[in-house]
Scaffold this active site. Structure first.
Site, PDB file in Angstrom:
ATOM      1  N   HIS A  23      -7.290   1.679 -61.029  1.00  0.00           N
ATOM      2  CA  HIS A  23      -7.349   2.830 -60.109  1.00  0.00           C
ATOM      3  C   HIS A  23      -6.005   3.252 -59.570  1.00  0.00           C
ATOM      4  O   HIS A  23      -5.949   4.118 -58.701  1.00  0.00           O
ATOM      5  CB  HIS A  23      -8.255   2.524 -58.916  1.00  0.00           C
ATOM      6  CG  HIS A  23      -9.683   2.342 -59.269  1.00  0.00           C
ATOM      7  ND1 HIS A  23     -10.609   3.368 -59.184  1.00  0.00           N
ATOM      8  CD2 HIS A  23     -10.354   1.265 -59.721  1.00  0.00           C
ATOM      9  CE1 HIS A  23     -11.799   2.905 -59.561  1.00  0.00           C
ATOM     10  NE2 HIS A  23     -11.665   1.623 -59.894  1.00  0.00           N
ATOM     11  N   LYS A  46      -8.128  12.818 -46.238  1.00  0.00           N
ATOM     12  CA  LYS A  46      -7.956  11.676 -47.137  1.00  0.00           C
ATOM     13  C   LYS A  46      -7.120  10.648 -46.386  1.00  0.00           C
ATOM     14  O   LYS A  46      -6.576  10.950 -45.314  1.00  0.00           O
ATOM     15  CB  LYS A  46      -7.254  12.094 -48.430  1.00  0.00           C
ATOM     16  CG  LYS A  46      -5.942  12.887 -48.204  1.00  0.00           C
ATOM     17  CD  LYS A  46      -5.314  13.346 -49.509  1.00  0.00           C
ATOM     18  CE  LYS A  46      -5.975  14.543 -50.152  1.00  0.00           C
ATOM     19  NZ  LYS A  46      -6.292  14.394 -51.552  1.00  0.00           N
ATOM     20  N   ARG A  47      -7.005   9.402 -46.929  1.00  0.00           N
ATOM     21  CA  ARG A  47      -6.120   8.435 -46.302  1.00  0.00           C
ATOM     22  C   ARG A  47      -4.710   9.034 -46.165  1.00  0.00           C
ATOM     23  O   ARG A  47      -4.293   9.860 -46.984  1.00  0.00           O
ATOM     24  CB  ARG A  47      -6.071   7.146 -47.145  1.00  0.00           C
ATOM     25  CG  ARG A  47      -7.332   6.312 -47.039  1.00  0.00           C
ATOM     26  CD  ARG A  47      -7.553   5.790 -45.641  1.00  0.00           C
ATOM     27  NE  ARG A  47      -6.611   4.764 -45.304  1.00  0.00           N
ATOM     28  CZ  ARG A  47      -6.888   3.458 -45.243  1.00  0.00           C
ATOM     29  NH1 ARG A  47      -8.118   3.025 -45.499  1.00  0.00           N
ATOM     30  NH2 ARG A  47      -5.971   2.583 -44.915  1.00  0.00           N
ATOM     31  N   LYS A  49       0.569  11.256 -50.869  1.00  0.00           N
ATOM     32  CA  LYS A  49      -0.406  12.347 -50.718  1.00  0.00           C
ATOM     33  C   LYS A  49       0.198  13.556 -49.985  1.00  0.00           C
ATOM     34  O   LYS A  49      -0.370  14.635 -49.993  1.00  0.00           O
ATOM     35  CB  LYS A  49      -1.655  11.843 -49.997  1.00  0.00           C
ATOM     36  CG  LYS A  49      -2.430  10.771 -50.790  1.00  0.00           C
ATOM     37  CD  LYS A  49      -3.609  10.236 -49.980  1.00  0.00           C
ATOM     38  CE  LYS A  49      -4.291   9.033 -50.618  1.00  0.00           C
ATOM     39  NZ  LYS A  49      -5.166   9.409 -51.757  1.00  0.00           N
ATOM     40  N   THR A  74     -10.960  12.172 -55.595  1.00  0.00           N
ATOM     41  CA  THR A  74     -12.383  12.517 -55.698  1.00  0.00           C
ATOM     42  C   THR A  74     -12.743  13.557 -54.644  1.00  0.00           C
ATOM     43  O   THR A  74     -13.672  14.348 -54.834  1.00  0.00           O
ATOM     44  CB  THR A  74     -13.268  11.265 -55.540  1.00  0.00           C
ATOM     45  OG1 THR A  74     -12.779  10.489 -54.440  1.00  0.00           O
ATOM     46  CG2 THR A  74     -13.266  10.434 -56.806  1.00  0.00           C
ATOM     47  N   LYS A 115     -15.242  17.137 -54.438  1.00  0.00           N
ATOM     48  CA  LYS A 115     -16.225  17.467 -53.394  1.00  0.00           C
ATOM     49  C   LYS A 115     -15.944  18.860 -52.836  1.00  0.00           C
ATOM     50  O   LYS A 115     -16.871  19.643 -52.580  1.00  0.00           O
ATOM     51  CB  LYS A 115     -16.181  16.416 -52.279  1.00  0.00           C
ATOM     52  CG  LYS A 115     -16.570  15.020 -52.770  1.00  0.00           C
ATOM     53  CD  LYS A 115     -16.238  13.929 -51.746  1.00  0.00           C
ATOM     54  CE  LYS A 115     -16.262  12.557 -52.415  1.00  0.00           C
ATOM     55  NZ  LYS A 115     -15.713  11.495 -51.535  1.00  0.00           N
TER      56      LYS A 115
END
Ligand code: 26W
Length: 822
Positions: free
Chosen positions: A363, A554-555, A560, A662, A666
């Site tokens: 992952h 998100k985290r 990110k 992911t 969504k």
């Protein structure tokens, strides 16, 4: 009698009401006048559980009768989210239950809100496991999910003075109606000590492990019901307890306090989830947790085989075991140990069974996330496993020499033992050697695995490698989260799309239909009004539902790039300040996410978001044109209203860093447009929805590599770009921190000197792309058409498709339909 049976299985409104009041009385011990909202939630949960149990028991009976081939999904994390709403959807009784509650003068929404979610995961990996359990049950695949019953899941996040504060997650405080303890299936797990040789009945050498301590594993089972099928699979989570005999009688005779101490130590094992995401820490307790649940799971599988009278030589025919990242990779050595030492098998057949049993999903490519354990720690905790790993390694490296000759460089890179800087066991290497299939989670990610991180393994056994692009379940992420959109789609094309998301494509014909567009827009607006109310309630910030909702949830992680998003916020703010009459597209920037408690820069990014929000939101010059909000305590429950309310989804990671993502799926399923880089599954989403319906910007993975090689100088971008310079200077000068110049200095210095995630290089392309977004949003019909096409073309990203691929390519497992006994 008939009456009793009907009350526990019937789904008519009158039956549901009767069963609910019965559970309130006989399970909660309350009558309506004394009952709290929580009592009502519990009564409803037990009413739903009764209906699940009928399916669960039937499923177990059929699997046992048929000796079905079974998937065992091993994961240190299962981020399930609340069960009640999902079970109502999958049972197909949401509307009946809603009516039953209304007739009893109760509000189903309020009762749903009472559930404490099991937050037994950090983020993407744990939530993926939960989506996969939903799809496995919906596709009628016999499955056991194995994991850890953490007493405290991911911490609750509070925001105090703009900073993240962590609070323990006491999710079990008021009891858990969804689990059933199975103490009769407890197993023992050994730790530490030493090994010794002995001879078996045939006079062959065998090894015995004499442990320093033993811990009991108690399984707790939760039913996982599929969508509109009778299949109810099991999530089996293990709790650590002290073995009564060990501490209270023999070991600590006469030492009561010592014995209690022992008990406390044992139970610490499953006390708390490690809140690190993507950063490995060499903590002993973490390795203990991993080995504990893996050993429990494999012993449980062996028990099932023995009960079904299957010979252990057929282990790999009975079970397909998937390793969710390397967290359960010790399973490779543990299955070998069980077969060799406890079941007297020889090495060669045991190794063949082991390799045929496991599949390994990777992952992450981030080097700081790759697990390795020092030999010192490993040998003190798992002395027998280290011996087995040495033997596996020795035999493996012999094969490498056979294929490639003595290439010491290659051998050093492939070895299960890292000897570069101290000695470590490399868990990814153990997983690769011990599995028959290795998969990445998006096309780009799988390609990069083969070209970089696992290149040497790819060259040695290319046939093991494959890609399975992630997916998410449309039951939770569309039907439960977005009931209005669900009704609109179903009114046009029927409800087959909920099981076969590819069918949602059929709404494409309405993409330019003015009536359909009008309804689409109305639903999005109602979903935005809902989130506006939540934001007002939780943060006190009032936002305009007609503004563009621009969301990043998100985290919090540097790769990110939430801080790139904030640089855009500051840029918009400055543009309005410089031209107070500027006619810009009004925006609401919404952020949410947790930072690992020890990740200082991530916590500083949260503080920066809140600091910018404070200045922007109270500036009268800005008005309704820009709002910035940080929604605290992002979790599954809080996220469900978010995706349906988004106009724009922020997927802006540095190319090559986000394995899949992911959340991106969504959002797009719920009609948000994406602004994103060519990273992870963004690439495949863009291919599916069409490049003209996706806002692309930024460096590619290749560009990132090339720029690094030629020497990346982030300060040059800052010097040459006045807008960027102004934004950075404001952060540095204390503009957002009441004049405090030291607060954000670490972040500013990092960006100007190193900028490991290349925000400076991507800044202007990002700002330009956001300008395109603003322009496009002004063309209502165009935006609506793009939004509809995004939903229509997201069929591929259902976890049902992903699970079908796992079943065919890796697990070789077939559906086993379940009929309900009369
Ligand atoms: C050992 C510390 C640690 C803990 C958790 C390292 C790595 C992890 C996980 C693998 C992090 C994770 O959740 N990865 C995410 O997995 C998702 C599901 O495949 C992907 O969509 C995300 O891109 C990836 O970051």
């Amino acid at each position: 009698g008939m009456q009793c049976e009907d009350d526990r299985t019937g789904i008519g409104v009158e039956t549901l009401k009767r069963a609910f009041l019965d559970n309130l009385f006989y399970v909660q011990g309350k009558f309506p006048a004394l009952a709290t909202k929580h009592d009502y939630y519990m009564a409803l949960a037990y009413t739903v559980r009764d209906r699940l149990l009928q399916r669960w028991v039937n499923t177990a009976a059929i699997y046992t009768q048929q000796g079905s081939r079974t998937v065992a999904y091993l994961s240190a994390e299962f981020l399930m989210g609340p069960h009640l709403g999902n079970n109502l959807i999958n049972l197909g009784i949401y509307n009946q239950v809603q009516q039953a509650m209304t007739e009893l003068k109760l509000d189903l929404k309020e009762l749903l809100a009472k559930e404490e979610e099991p937050g037994l995961g950090n983020g993407g990996l744990g939530r993926l496991a939960a989506c996969y359990l939903d799809s496995l049950a919906s596709l009628e695949i016999p499955t056991l999910g194995y994991g850890i019953r953490y007493e405290f899941g991911i911490f609750d996040q509070l925001i105090r003075n703009g900073w993240q504060v962590e609070k323990t997650d006491k999710w079990l405080r008021y009891g858990n109606p969804w689990e059933i303890a199975r103490p009769e299936w407890a197993v023992s797990v050994k730790f530490g000590g030493r090994t010794e040789a002995h001879k078996n009945a045939q006079g062959r050498y065998r090894v015995r492990w004499i442990p320093h301590k033993v811990v009991l594993g108690i399984p707790y089972d939760t039913p996982i019901l599929g969508y509109k099928v009778n299949t109810a699979n099991t999530l089996r989570l293990w709790k650590a307890e002290a073995p009564e005999s060990f501490d209270f009688e023999a070991f600590n005779r006469g030492n009561y306090y010592g014995a209690v101490d022992q008990k406390v130590t044992s139970e610490n094992l499953t006390k708390v989830l490690y809140p690190n995401d993507e950063t490995y820490e060499g903590k002993q307790l973490r390795l203990e947790q991993q080995y504990f649940f893996v050993s429990c799971a494999l012993q449980d599988m062996l028990r099932i085989m023995l009960r079904q009278k299957l010979p252990l030589e057929q282990f790999h025919e009975k079970f397909a075991v998937q390793l969710n990242d390397t967290h359960p990779a010790i399973a490779v050595a543990e299955l070998m140990r069980l077969l060799l030492d406890e079941h007297d098998m020889d090495w060669e057949p045991a190794w063949e069974i082991t390799q045929k049993t496991f599949g390994y999903t990777n992952h992450t490519l981030l080097p700081e996330a790759l697990e390795k354990w020092s030999l010192k720690l490993f040998s003190s905790l798992l002395p027998r496993h280290l011996e087995i790993i040495y033997e596996i390694n020795w035999r493996f490296l012999e094969q490498v020499r056979h294929k490639f000759g003595t290439d010491e460089g290659r051998i050093g890179r492939l070895s299960l033992i890292d000897e570069n800087d101290g000695k470590f066991v490399r868990m990814a290497h153990l997983a690769c050697v011990g599995s028959h299939k290795i998969n990445g989670v998006a096309a780009l990610h799988s390609e990069l695995l083969q070209k970089t991180t696992l290149l040497d393994f790819y060259e040695f056994f290319p046939e093991k490698f494959t890609n399975i692009t992630n997916g998410v379940t449309p039951r939770r992420w569309i039907v439960l989260s977005n009931p209005k959109l669900t009704n609109l789609i179903t009114s046009c094309i029927g409800d087959n799309w909920i099981k076969h998301l590819e069918d949602v494509q059929r709404i494409e014909t309405y993409a330019e239909d003015p009536g359909f567009q009008q309804e689409w827009q109305q639903i999005k607006r109602e979903n935005k009004v809902n989130v506006a109310e939540i934001l007002l309630d939780r943060t006190g910030v009032k936002v305009d539902p007609d503004s563009l909702f621009d969301i990043q949830v998100k985290r919090i992680h540097q790769y990110k790039r939430q801080h790139l998003n904030i640089l855009h916020a500051i840029t918009l703010y400055n543009q309005i300040k410089q031209n107070p009459n500027l006619d810009i597209t009004p925006r609401t920037l919404i952020f949410a996410g947790k930072a690992a408690p020890g990740y200082y820069i991530a916590k500083l990014i949260i503080k920066l978001i809140n600091s910018v929000a404070e200045v922007v939101n109270k500036d009268p010059d800005i008005g309704d044109r820009l709002k910035v909000v940080f929604l605290p305590d992002y979790n599954v429950k809080n996220s469900q209203p978010i995706y349906p309310a988004a106009d724009l989804s922020e997927q802006i990671s540095t190319a090559g860093k986000e394995a899949s993502g992911t959340g991106n799926m969504k959002f797009a399923m719920n009609g948000a447009l994406t602004i994103g880089t060519l990273d992870g599954t963004n690439i495949e989403i863009r291919n599916a929805v069409g490049a003209e319906n996706f806002f692309l910007f930024g460096l590619t993975t290749e560009d990132v590599g090339a720029l690094r090689l030629t020497g990346y100088r982030p300060r040059e971008y800052y010097k040459e770009n006045p807008q960027l310079k102004q934004a950075i200077d404001q952060i540095a000068s204390g503009y957002f921190s009441h004049g405090d110049r030291s607060l954000f200095k670490p972040l500013v210095d990092l960006l100007l000197d190193k900028d490991p995630f290349m925000l400076m290089a991507d800044y202007q392309p990002y700002i330009d792309c956001q300008q395109q977004v603003s322009q496009t949003y002004r063309d209502r019909d165009r935006w609506l058409q793009m939004s509809i096409l995004n939903t229509a073309r997201m069929g591929k990203f259902s976890s049902d498709r992903a699970i079908r691929e796992y079943c065919q390519q890796i697990w070789k497992v077939q559906p086993v339909p379940v009929q309900l006994a009369a």
